[in-house]
Design an enzyme around this catalytic site. Structure first.
Site, PDB file in Angstrom:
ATOM      1  N   ALA A 289     -13.296  -1.780  -4.186  1.00  0.00           N
ATOM      2  CA  ALA A 289     -13.595  -3.212  -4.360  1.00  0.00           C
ATOM      3  C   ALA A 289     -12.843  -4.166  -3.452  1.00  0.00           C
ATOM      4  O   ALA A 289     -13.303  -5.274  -3.194  1.00  0.00           O
ATOM      5  CB  ALA A 289     -13.336  -3.599  -5.814  1.00  0.00           C
ATOM      6  N   GLY A 292     -12.630  -7.737  -2.370  1.00  0.00           N
ATOM      7  CA  GLY A 292     -13.397  -8.379  -3.438  1.00  0.00           C
ATOM      8  C   GLY A 292     -14.623  -9.158  -3.006  1.00  0.00           C
ATOM      9  O   GLY A 292     -15.246  -9.830  -3.829  1.00  0.00           O
ATOM     10  N   LYS A 294     -17.585  -8.188  -2.414  1.00  0.00           N
ATOM     11  CA  LYS A 294     -18.820  -7.829  -3.132  1.00  0.00           C
ATOM     12  C   LYS A 294     -18.636  -7.903  -4.641  1.00  0.00           C
ATOM     13  O   LYS A 294     -19.594  -8.203  -5.359  1.00  0.00           O
ATOM     14  CB  LYS A 294     -19.310  -6.458  -2.656  1.00  0.00           C
ATOM     15  CG  LYS A 294     -19.610  -6.494  -1.158  1.00  0.00           C
ATOM     16  CD  LYS A 294     -20.153  -5.245  -0.588  1.00  0.00           C
ATOM     17  CE  LYS A 294     -20.171  -5.332   0.923  1.00  0.00           C
ATOM     18  NZ  LYS A 294     -18.821  -5.272   1.564  1.00  0.00           N
ATOM     19  N   ASP A 312      -9.802  -0.111  -6.963  1.00  0.00           N
ATOM     20  CA  ASP A 312      -9.452   0.218  -5.572  1.00  0.00           C
ATOM     21  C   ASP A 312      -8.131   0.972  -5.590  1.00  0.00           C
ATOM     22  O   ASP A 312      -7.312   0.786  -6.486  1.00  0.00           O
ATOM     23  CB  ASP A 312      -9.308  -1.048  -4.717  1.00  0.00           C
ATOM     24  CG  ASP A 312      -9.491  -0.753  -3.235  1.00  0.00           C
ATOM     25  OD1 ASP A 312     -10.586  -1.029  -2.700  1.00  0.00           O
ATOM     26  OD2 ASP A 312      -8.544  -0.223  -2.611  1.00  0.00           O
ATOM     27  N   ASP A 360     -18.887   0.886  -1.957  1.00  0.00           N
ATOM     28  CA  ASP A 360     -18.790   0.274  -0.618  1.00  0.00           C
ATOM     29  C   ASP A 360     -17.697   1.079   0.090  1.00  0.00           C
ATOM     30  O   ASP A 360     -16.541   0.677   0.134  1.00  0.00           O
ATOM     31  CB  ASP A 360     -18.409  -1.204  -0.775  1.00  0.00           C
ATOM     32  CG  ASP A 360     -18.494  -1.959   0.541  1.00  0.00           C
ATOM     33  OD1 ASP A 360     -19.218  -1.513   1.445  1.00  0.00           O
ATOM     34  OD2 ASP A 360     -17.815  -2.995   0.668  1.00  0.00           O
ATOM     35  N   CYS A 413     -20.040  -0.003   6.501  1.00  0.00           N
ATOM     36  CA  CYS A 413     -20.214  -0.895   7.655  1.00  0.00           C
ATOM     37  C   CYS A 413     -20.142  -0.066   8.937  1.00  0.00           C
ATOM     38  O   CYS A 413     -19.512  -0.461   9.902  1.00  0.00           O
ATOM     39  CB  CYS A 413     -19.198  -2.030   7.646  1.00  0.00           C
ATOM     40  SG  CYS A 413     -17.488  -1.470   7.691  1.00  0.00           S
TER      41      CYS A 413
HETATM   42  C1  LIG Z   1     -15.024  -1.144   2.911  1.00  0.00           C
HETATM   43  S1  LIG Z   1     -13.611  -1.454   1.986  1.00  0.00           S
HETATM   44  C2  LIG Z   1     -14.261  -2.293   0.591  1.00  0.00           C
HETATM   45  C3  LIG Z   1     -14.615  -3.739   0.845  1.00  0.00           C
HETATM   46  C4  LIG Z   1     -14.988  -4.467  -0.432  1.00  0.00           C
HETATM   47  N1  LIG Z   1     -16.037  -3.802  -1.162  1.00  0.00           N
HETATM   48  C5  LIG Z   1     -15.417  -5.909  -0.165  1.00  0.00           C
HETATM   49  O1  LIG Z   1     -16.610  -6.176  -0.100  1.00  0.00           O
HETATM   50  O2  LIG Z   1     -14.544  -6.762  -0.041  1.00  0.00           O
HETATM   51  C6  LIG Z   1     -13.259   0.107   1.318  1.00  0.00           C
HETATM   52  C7  LIG Z   1     -12.182   0.107   0.248  1.00  0.00           C
HETATM   53  O3  LIG Z   1     -12.137   1.418  -0.309  1.00  0.00           O
HETATM   54  C8  LIG Z   1     -10.836   1.619  -0.792  1.00  0.00           C
HETATM   55  N2  LIG Z   1     -10.689   3.074  -1.075  1.00  0.00           N
HETATM   56  C9  LIG Z   1     -10.587   4.084  -0.193  1.00  0.00           C
HETATM   57  N3  LIG Z   1     -10.530   5.262  -0.837  1.00  0.00           N
HETATM   58  C10 LIG Z   1     -10.600   4.990  -2.161  1.00  0.00           C
HETATM   59  C11 LIG Z   1     -10.575   5.780  -3.340  1.00  0.00           C
HETATM   60  N4  LIG Z   1     -10.480   7.118  -3.295  1.00  0.00           N
HETATM   61  N5  LIG Z   1     -10.664   5.155  -4.526  1.00  0.00           N
HETATM   62  C12 LIG Z   1     -10.768   3.800  -4.601  1.00  0.00           C
HETATM   63  N6  LIG Z   1     -10.785   2.996  -3.511  1.00  0.00           N
HETATM   64  C13 LIG Z   1     -10.701   3.591  -2.311  1.00  0.00           C
HETATM   65  C14 LIG Z   1      -9.958   1.058   0.298  1.00  0.00           C
HETATM   66  O4  LIG Z   1      -8.680   0.747  -0.205  1.00  0.00           O
HETATM   67  C15 LIG Z   1     -10.761  -0.184   0.719  1.00  0.00           C
HETATM   68  O5  LIG Z   1     -10.274  -1.309   0.044  1.00  0.00           O
END
Ligand SMILES: C[S@@+](CC[C@H](N)C(=O)[O-])C[C@H]1O[C@@H](n2cnc3c(N)ncnc32)[C@H](O)[C@@H]1O
Length: 463
Positions: A289, A292, A294, A312, A360, A413
């Site tokens: 998340a 944030g 989304k 997250d 995401d 992305c």
């Molecule tokens: C693309 S970013 C998310 C962007 C967010 N959805 C937004 O729209 O602002 C991917 C996120 O996945 C988190 N992440 C990576 N591996 C994860 C896991 N195993 N469990 C939870 N979060 C994870 C990262 O910390 C990062 O914040």
């Protein structure tokens, strides 16, 4: 420290130029320092923020420093190719400090339409003299002037005819992309589309806003921004989207920011949350998340009724979710720190409990190369192998949390098929209970002429 700050500010004031240093050195020195920090392993955005925090510059000079630092980092390969052509010593064998200074000088000659060539050359030479490279200042002068002569003679590429005929190499140098990526791009796309990808990856990204429908409207935000001298226009196909034109300065000072009337979100990213078609009262898991963008969009679409569980594994990043939700006045977001791949095991009470899930996923970010100047030099095929494993673990771990008939959106992305459609095809092959409702790949620059590259797949659980 105070002394340095005063000097930096004075250096940008014409009246003070004779007692401090020639005009225009401060933003270029700052950009040079950012390039050196990135070469030493720092992230470009962090290094720029640190340097900007240390130097007092006018808003125009902050803009110039940012353009030069990010532009020269993005164009590293093209700049090196020119240096290889123009100098006696190959770029990679130059003293690194000189190489990065030459990048700043050459980038201005190549790409910056707001810097006269004479200013680009003289400031580079002056920086060499003042920055511990006095002996090499004539080399810098000679190389930059040699470039200007080549350009006057009509030379627009540093490649020989034989090199230009090598498609991946020519694409890589023209758009400053690594060879592994251009080879792959040319397998996915016809040459002209691969070229468009390269162009979009070097184009400064648009600055898009998403209006918070719960407390404002696009027309109201547009009007308030116009009153502050900032032009905002609608984005085709995005009812709550606005894009800003020209210089905006510090976004948090613009009208409506503190009041939560809008947030910054790229136009392609604004297409993800609506795919879930979230309804008031539902329970939604946003499994990756932070920060944030989304989660807050989901909560706005649900009229802030129901619950968005924003999970997250990045604890510091999660604090930004809380801050963003508070600023936007959203009550329905609950924040949780944890690993989404293990959530079902750690909290079995959550099995089959979510109406919708958004994944995401962490990804290679190949759709956002324009936004993250140094990303192309960090990512490689081995990193993509690791990401694909994590993305698959996320999907396998999260699917059991979906209610019967529930919907899951997987988004990235990036434009790499292994992280996108190939991954989803593999998941569908093993999960006959899932149906693919829709999927799409947006390439960078494809939404109303701009925007990040994004992939999304909407899956629905049957029965
Ligand atoms: C693309 S970013 C998310 C962007 C967010 N959805 C937004 O729209 O602002 C991917 C996120 O996945 C988190 N992440 C990576 N591996 C994860 C896991 N195993 N469990 C939870 N979060 C994870 C990262 O910390 C990062 O914040």
């Amino acid at each position: 420290m105070e002394h340095r700050r005063t000097r930096a500010l004075l250096s940008d004031s014409p009246a003070a130029s004779s007692i401090a240093e020639p005009r225009g050195l401060a933003p270029r020195r700052l950009a040079w320092q950012v390039l050196q920090a990135v070469a030493a392993g720092a992230y470009a955005d962090g290094a720029l923020e640190r340097e900007l925090g240390r130097t007092l510059l006018s808003p125009a000079d902050r803009g110039l420093a940012t353009e030069l630092a990010y532009g020269a980092i993005r164009q590293r390969r093209l700049l090196d190719a020119w240096l290889d052509q123009l100098g006696k010593v190959r770029a990679e064998r130059q003293p690194p400090k000189l190489r990065w200074l030459l990048h700043i000088g050459l980038y201005q000659l190549l790409a910056s339409d707001r810097v006269p060539p004479s200013a680009a050359v003289s400031t580079t030479v002056e920086l060499a003299k003042r920055g511990g490279l006095a002996r090499l200042a004539p080399v810098a002068n000679g190389l930059l002037r040699a470039f200007l002569r080549r350009r006057e003679a009509g030379d627009t590429s540093p490649l020989t005819a034989a090199q230009s005929a090598d498609l991946p190499l020519a694409l890589g140098v023209r758009h400053s992309l690594p060879d592994w990526l251009t080879r792959e791009l040319l397998q996915w796309l016809p040459p002209e589309q691969a070229d468009a990808f390269g162009r979009a990856s070097n184009h400064p990204p648009s600055l898009d806003l998403r209006v918070n429908a719960l407390c404002s409207s696009p027309a109201a935000v547009q009007g308030a921004l116009a009153a502050a001298g900032v032009e905002a226009s609608p984005i085709e196909g995005l009812p709550m989207g606005l894009t800003l034109k020209g210089r905006t300065g510090d976004l948090s000072q613009l009208p409506g920011f503190a009041e939560g009337h809008w947030c910054v979100q790229d136009r392609a990213a604004q297409r993800i949350a609506p795919l879930l078609d979230p309804q008031p009262g539902e329970r939604i898991l946003d499994a990756c998340a932070a920060p944030g963008g989304k989660s807050t969009h989901l909560a706005e679409l649900m009229g802030d009724q129901g619950q968005v569980l924003a999970l997250d594994r990045g604890e510091a990043r999660l604090r930004r979710v809380t801050r963003n939700a508070e600023r936007l006045g959203l009550q329905s977001i609950a924040v949780q720190h944890g690993d989404a791949t293990a959530l079902a095991q750690q909290q079995p009470e959550l099995l089959a409990s979510f109406d919708r899930i958004l994944v995401d996923a962490p990804c290679s970010g190949l759709g956002t190369l324009a936004r993250h100047a140094d990303a192309r030099w960090r990512i490689d095929p081995a990193a993509i192998d690791e990401l694909v494993v994590l993305q698959r673990e996320l999907l396998d771990g999260l699917l059991p949390l979906l209610k019967p008939q529930g919907r899951l959106v997987y988004a990235t992305c990036t434009v790499h098929p292994r992280e996108n459609n190939q991954l989803i095809e593999a998941v569908l092959a093993e999960h006959p209970e899932l149906q693919l409702q829709q999927s799409w790949q947006l390439w960078p620059g494809e939404v109303d002429g701009a925007g990040d590259g994004f992939y999304a797949a909407l899956l629905q659980q049957q029965g």
